[in-house]
Design a protein around this motif. Structure first.
Motif, PDB file in Angstrom:
ATOM      1  N   GLY A 252       0.820  -1.210   0.000  1.00 52.62           N
ATOM      2  CA  GLY A 252       0.000   0.000   0.000  1.00 52.62           C
ATOM      3  C   GLY A 252       0.850   1.255   0.000  1.00 52.62           C
ATOM      4  N   ASN A 253       0.173   2.385  -0.062  1.00 54.32           N
ATOM      5  CA  ASN A 253       0.824   3.701  -0.027  1.00 54.32           C
ATOM      6  C   ASN A 253       0.380   4.420   1.235  1.00 54.32           C
ATOM      7  N   PHE A 254       1.233   4.409   2.243  1.00 53.67           N
ATOM      8  CA  PHE A 254       0.927   5.071   3.510  1.00 53.67           C
ATOM      9  C   PHE A 254       1.729   6.362   3.663  1.00 53.67           C
ATOM     10  N   LEU A 255       2.025   6.980   2.533  1.00 58.43           N
ATOM     11  CA  LEU A 255       2.781   8.229   2.563  1.00 58.43           C
ATOM     12  C   LEU A 255       1.986   9.389   1.973  1.00 58.43           C
ATOM     13  N   LEU A 258      -4.744  10.199   0.557  1.00 61.72           N
ATOM     14  CA  LEU A 258      -5.624  11.133   1.260  1.00 61.72           C
ATOM     15  C   LEU A 258      -7.018  10.522   1.412  1.00 61.72           C
ATOM     16  N   TRP A 259      -7.680  10.869   2.535  1.00 60.36           N
ATOM     17  CA  TRP A 259      -9.015  10.349   2.824  1.00 60.36           C
ATOM     18  C   TRP A 259      -9.984  11.510   3.057  1.00 60.36           C
ATOM     19  N   GLN A 260     -11.218  11.313   2.594  1.00 58.67           N
ATOM     20  CA  GLN A 260     -12.274  12.296   2.821  1.00 58.67           C
ATOM     21  C   GLN A 260     -13.489  11.584   3.423  1.00 58.67           C
ATOM     22  N   PRO A 261     -14.360  12.322   4.132  1.00 59.27           N
ATOM     23  CA  PRO A 261     -15.560  11.700   4.713  1.00 59.27           C
ATOM     24  C   PRO A 261     -16.436  11.081   3.635  1.00 59.27           C
ATOM     25  N   LYS A 290      -4.856  11.953   6.324  1.00 61.39           N
ATOM     26  CA  LYS A 290      -3.712  11.619   5.469  1.00 61.39           C
ATOM     27  C   LYS A 290      -3.005  10.397   6.036  1.00 61.39           C
ATOM     28  N   ALA A 291      -2.616   9.519   5.129  1.00 63.75           N
ATOM     29  CA  ALA A 291      -1.908   8.313   5.542  1.00 63.75           C
ATOM     30  C   ALA A 291      -0.521   8.663   6.072  1.00 63.75           C
ATOM     31  N   ASN A 294       3.548   5.731  10.826  1.00 61.87           N
ATOM     32  CA  ASN A 294       3.437   5.423  12.255  1.00 61.87           C
ATOM     33  C   ASN A 294       2.336   6.188  12.968  1.00 61.87           C
ATOM     34  N   GLY A 295       1.453   6.837  12.200  1.00 60.76           N
ATOM     35  CA  GLY A 295       0.399   7.620  12.836  1.00 60.76           C
ATOM     36  C   GLY A 295       0.813   9.057  13.063  1.00 60.76           C
ATOM     37  N   GLU A 296       1.851   9.513  12.344  1.00 56.96           N
ATOM     38  CA  GLU A 296       2.289  10.906  12.492  1.00 56.96           C
ATOM     39  C   GLU A 296       1.152  11.867  12.164  1.00 56.96           C
ATOM     40  N   GLU A 297       0.287  11.500  11.219  1.00 52.60           N
ATOM     41  CA  GLU A 297      -0.861  12.342  10.868  1.00 52.60           C
ATOM     42  C   GLU A 297      -2.068  11.948  11.703  1.00 52.60           C
ATOM     43  N   GLU A 298      -2.489  10.715  11.569  1.00 50.56           N
ATOM     44  CA  GLU A 298      -3.611  10.172  12.340  1.00 50.56           C
ATOM     45  C   GLU A 298      -3.481   8.669  12.339  1.00 50.56           C
ATOM     46  N   TYR A 299      -3.590   8.049  13.531  1.00 54.77           N
ATOM     47  CA  TYR A 299      -3.308   6.628  13.677  1.00 54.77           C
ATOM     48  C   TYR A 299      -4.115   5.766  12.721  1.00 54.77           C
TER      49      TYR A 299
END
Length: 1004
Positions: A252-255, A258-261, A290-291, A294-299
């Motif tokens: 996957g791409n965890f860098l 982007l996610w939206q509601p 945002k991915a 380690n959860g730097e943005e949101e776990y």
């Protein structure tokens, strides 16, 4: 004269001389060429013709010649006759005729030619051509992963790489092919080419490469295993992966994702730990998540959360790549994530594109897009330095000859459609037969998706392939095995558990692959005497090793209960019993089964009679029939395997009602190997056997019988007749009826010094299944079965008959079809323009009537026969790099063309299609992209030209709907040298298409 022939296209001239040098034969031809013949080993010969006479013997990037000495060459004996030079090497005669200058390789043990050139080599400054004699029952394999194909007789294949992952694409460029008659060829070149296996001329194989040097290795062997082993001798044995590679993976791409509601009603929405639904977005303004690693943005959007999610969902995750297609990774963040993954027993690797990455000291594996030998060697060195004595692992989405020794071929297609499944099955088989047995493709593809039934069926069959993984974050839909409802999640979980139970079996197959035995096998490797097994008719099935036959569900057809309907299920060999892995139902081989029903949890998987499985820790399951044996291998999973492994041979011999099972002492050793171990046998049977004798090193062991599951579970030694047996407990919830087995338990002993012999008398298993039908004279034979003339297509025909019994059997070109009822049946997946001869008989229980008189029909020609080839297309708009303009007319529906920019009324797209000659047309077909409906033309016009220069409008402007339907423009009675299509408006910010096809009018 000689100078001209070196430049212009010509045939190799008369053989005029030959010399034996220090390690090769030198051949001289009247047209000025000089060639060298090297005798490297038994059945391995190299013929090298270099017009420039440089003869760089070690120019190859994928052939290792250092291992060969001069002994076979020195033993060879030349002999000149009045018209030939004959070189004797062992049992082979290499015969070089003087005129014409053709070569034959004669096998004295078989008294026939293995290889025959039909005409001299054809040479020019840009291409070399070899033409070989092709025999009627000679079938051809190899050429790399040719998506959708494994058997090439009557076809042309391209030796290249085009990045097209669907049908017709070629992912690995392997200039190697072989024939079932016992020879193969490896062209020592990196140039592209094409191999015509009888399409142009039925009795000729035409081999072309785009180079003026002809350098080829001839490989001769008595079996496919022999030929593949010789290929590995030249190019390297397949990679031996660490054991964790067989587990479930996630890419996957965890860098940058982007996610939206989102909302629950959206098909592509995913519920997260906070209880809310989210969808992916490319627009930063719409995102609120945002991915990260380690959860730097949101776990909940992090790679750590994904690792935890697999654990919470009870899916054992073995490996993960968190930076797919993102080269720039923070090393500290990556190291932190790797430590976290490792603490959860998950191996974290890195994606590196086509570059050698900078890795953390404990990085266990690399995913690359490179097949460059130098890059792969550098990657392997980095991993060896990181891992010390542990095995390196590299995944690559492409390949060349020799890359099997460094990489596993792992890729993702678009996904989300049924055709991907049979395309990949045949492609995987083709890859295996091309020397790349370690292969895998992402479950449900990458960007497509959204169909739960396709996703579940894809996961099921891929659980029986060398590699199982998901590739996420590339499209709208999530690809995890728990994406859909709890029912689907439960099914995927059961198949993953089954895969884990078969790990020792799979690992043993990887060992066998080292010596030329593919892991995934076409049916002919196990059943070579049935011609059907060499053909595309069974290309949607495969054997996993010698014991399991898998026939994936390949379409969405359902019966009245909503279960998948399966037709054209072939089980080989009329002397073999096949057992459904899940419900234990037994089938007789040598026939095609139709109208089979399979609920979502049930994949058609069949155990071959005689099979023996080691489920690990000496826990064996046996399906006795005739004589069979199995050697299982094991090691510690990561150190050098060649000198640090153990092997155990188990044999089963059923004669009449006496079953003998022998387990030989385990051979070998490795660190952590336990010599003291128990032994458990679970022997499938149909009834209670009355006579069990167990000997260990010729001493009879007193065996106590236990009457209940609980008492047997607590016993150290003894046996138990279990009428409610199952070795796959995850599937027990789907069926009430279990199977019957005799279970034997032996206490701990030194397995390296214990020969176990078990004899069972009055043993029955499958006796009724192996009884053939009886012809009943009271059942009259059918008088009027016919093919409905109104229901004949290029790929199907319908048979109708007067119904006398509930069931009938139909023989189609000598193959028996069973499972047919009613008064009509449609055969699908037929070959166009082919005569089918049929016979029909009535079935009543185990009795059958006499056959009807033969009847039949010819399927209609393939409509694609009328599609125009070699169309030159130009565009006024720039195409995207990975979706070039040539994809628009390559006649491959798997490729996709896409523009960079959009269109407008003032600046429309202009596509000009030019034909080689004036064509009499019938229609034009625009095939829209299937992944979504962005880029569909919605307002267009058509212009025609008879000279390719001057165009005139053809009818009014057309308005097309943005949907999945093909757009057809009737061009009946139109003669044109060129067609221009203008697109004034599209459904998205670009224009895209799978294909534009022009059909010429049919000639009566």
């Amino acid at each position: 004269m000689t100078q001209n022939t070196q430049i212009e296209r010509h045939q190799l001239g008369q053989l005029i001389g030959a010399n034996k040098r220090d390690h090769y034969y030198e051949l001289h031809y009247s047209t000025g060429e000089v060639a060298r013949l090297y005798i490297l080993a038994e059945g391995i010969f190299r013929y090298f013709l270099d017009p420039a006479k440089n003869f760089d013997e070690n120019h190859s990037s994928f052939v290792d010649l250092a291992q060969f000495d001069n002994s076979y060459f020195e033993k060879s004996k030349p002999k000149a006759t009045s018209d030939s030079l004959i070189i004797q090497s062992g049992n082979y005669q290499l015969i070089f005729q003087q005129k014409p200058a053709v070569m034959n390789i004669f096998d004295e043990t078989l008294h026939r030619n293995r290889v025959m050139q039909l005409s001299p080599l054809e040479l020019d400054q840009n291409q070399t051509t070899e033409i070989l004699k092709q025999h009627k029952n000679e079938f051809y394999f190899g050429g790399g992963m040719q998506n959708g194909y494994f058997s090439h007789k009557g076809k042309v294949i391209e030796i290249k790489r085009d990045k097209i992952t669907g049908k017709g694409g070629v992912l690995s460029q392997i200039p190697f092919f072989w024939a079932n008659s016992g020879f193969g060829e490896l062209r020592n070149t990196e140039s592209t080419g094409s191999y015509d296996f009888g399409k142009t001329e039925a009795d000729a194989t035409i081999l072309k490469h785009n180079t003026n040097v002809f350098d080829t290795f001839y490989l001769l062997g008595n079996s496919p295993k022999d030929i593949l082993a010789k290929y590995y001798t030249l190019t390297g044995k397949p990679l031996m992966p660490p054991k964790y590679a067989l587990g479930l993976g996630h890419i996957g791409n965890f860098l940058t994702t982007l996610w939206q509601p989102g909302e629950a009603k959206e098909r592509n929405a995913t519920v997260f730990e906070d209880g809310n639904y989210y969808t992916r977005t490319d627009n930063p303004e719409d995102s609120n998540g945002k991915a990260s690693l380690n959860g730097e943005e949101e776990y909940q959007f992090s790679a750590r959360a994904m690792v935890d999610r697999y654990e919470k969902q009870h899916f054992k995750l073995s490996w993960i790549v968190p930076n797919y297609e993102i080269q720039d990774v923070n090393p500290e963040a990556m190291a932190s994530f790797s430590d976290y993954a490792s603490s959860r027993d998950v191996n974290a690797g890195v994606w590196s594109g086509d570059e050698t990455p900078k890795t953390a000291p404990d990085t266990p594996f690399i995913q690359t897009t490179s097949s460059n030998p130098k890059t792969l060697k550098d990657d392997a060195i980095i991993l060896r330095d990181n891992l010390k004595r542990k095995r390196p692992l590299i995944f690559s989405n492409t390949g060349i000859a020799g890359s099997q020794s460094r990489t596993i071929l792992a890729f993702g297609d678009i996904g989300g459609n049924w055709e991907n499944i049979p395309t990949q099955v045949a492609g995987f088989l083709g890859s295996s037969l091309s020397g790349q047995p370690l292969i895998g493709s992402a479950v449900d593809g990458t960007a497509g998706g959204g169909n739960a039934q396709i996703s579940i069926r894809d996961f099921e069959w891929k659980a029986f392939t060398p590699l199982l993984f998901n590739l996420d974050d590339q499209g709208k839909f999530s690809k995890t095995p728990f994406t859909y409802n709890s029912k689907m999640t439960q099914i995927n979980r059961a198949y993953l558990k089954l895969r884990e139970q078969l790990r020792t079996y799979m690992y043993t197959l990887i060992y066998c692959a080292q010596v030329g035995e593919p892991i995934m096998r076409p049916l002919f490797l196990e059943f070579p005497h049935e011609q059907i097994n060499y053909t595309p008719q069974v290309g949607h099935e495969f054997m996993l090793g010698p014991n399991l036959l898998i026939s994936p569900i390949v379409n969405g057809r359902e019966d009245g209960n909503g279960n998948s309907r399966k037709d054209n299920l072939y089980l080989p060999n009329h002397r073999t019993m096949w057992v459904d892995l899940f419900d234990g139902k037994k089938y007789l081989g040598g026939r095609v089964y139709n109208k089979q029903s399979y609920p979502s949890w049930h994949l058609p998987v069949f155990v071959r009679g005689g099979s023996i499985f080691d489920l690990g820790e000496r826990n064996y399951v046996l399906y006795p029939q005739g004589h069979s044996k199995m050697v299982t291998y094991d090691d510690n999973g990561y150190n050098d395997y060649s000198r640090n492994h153990v092997s155990t041979q188990i044999s089963s011999d059923l004669e009449a009602s006496k079953l003998t099972i022998t387990i030989d002492p385990t051979q070998g050793d490795f660190s952590t190997f336990q010599t003291e171990n128990t032994t458990n046998l679970n022997i499938m049977c149909d009834g209670y056997p009355d006579g069990l004798t167990v000997k260990i090193n010729d001493q009879v062991i007193n065996m106590q019988e236990y009457g209940t599951v609980d008492t047997f579970a607590h016993a150290k030694e003894g046996f138990f007749f279990n009428t409610n047996y199952s070795w796959m407990p995850e599937f027990d919830q789907y069926q009430e009826k279990k199977q019957t087995a005799l279970q034997i338990k032996l206490a701990k002993r030194d397995i390296t010094d214990s020969k176990i012999e078990i004899t069972i008398r009055n043993f029955r298993y499958g006796n009724e299944t192996l009884v053939h039908a009886i012809t009943d004279s009271l059942l009259r034979s059918p008088k009027q079965p016919t093919v409905d003339p109104d229901k004949i297509s290029s790929h199907s025909l319908t048979v109708v008959w007067p119904q006398l019994t509930d069931k009938v059997q139909i023989e189609v070109n000598g193959i028996l079809h069973d499972g047919i009822d009613g008064s009509s049946f449609t055969f699908h997946e037929l070959v166009p323009n082919t005569r089918y001869t049929l016979r029909l008989r009535y079935v009543a229980g185990n009795k059958v009537s006499e056959w009807s008189d033969p009847f039949g029909a010819i399927t209609k020609p393939d409509p694609m026969n009328y599609a125009i080839n070699n169309i030159k297309v130009t565009s006024n708009l720039t195409s995207q790099k990975d979706h070039p303009l040539e994809y628009l007319t390559d006649l491959k529906l798997a490729s996709e063309w896409k523009t960079v920019n959009g269109v407008s009324e003032d600046e429309p797209l202009e596509l000009t299609f030019k034909f080689d000659q004036l064509e009499h047309l019938s229609r034009m077909v625009w095939v829209p992209r299937k992944i979504d409906h962005q880029g569909d033309p919605v307002e267009v016009s058509v212009e025609t030209s008879t000279d390719g220069i001057n165009f005139k409008p053809y009818g009014d402007r057309l308005t097309w709907k943005s949907d999945s339907k093909n757009k057809v423009v009737g061009l009946r009675d139109v003669s044109a040298k060129a067609i221009r299509l203008k697109v004034y408006k599209s459904s998205g910010p670009f224009v895209a298409s799978k294909e534009v096809i022009f059909f010429r009018e049919k000639k009566d």
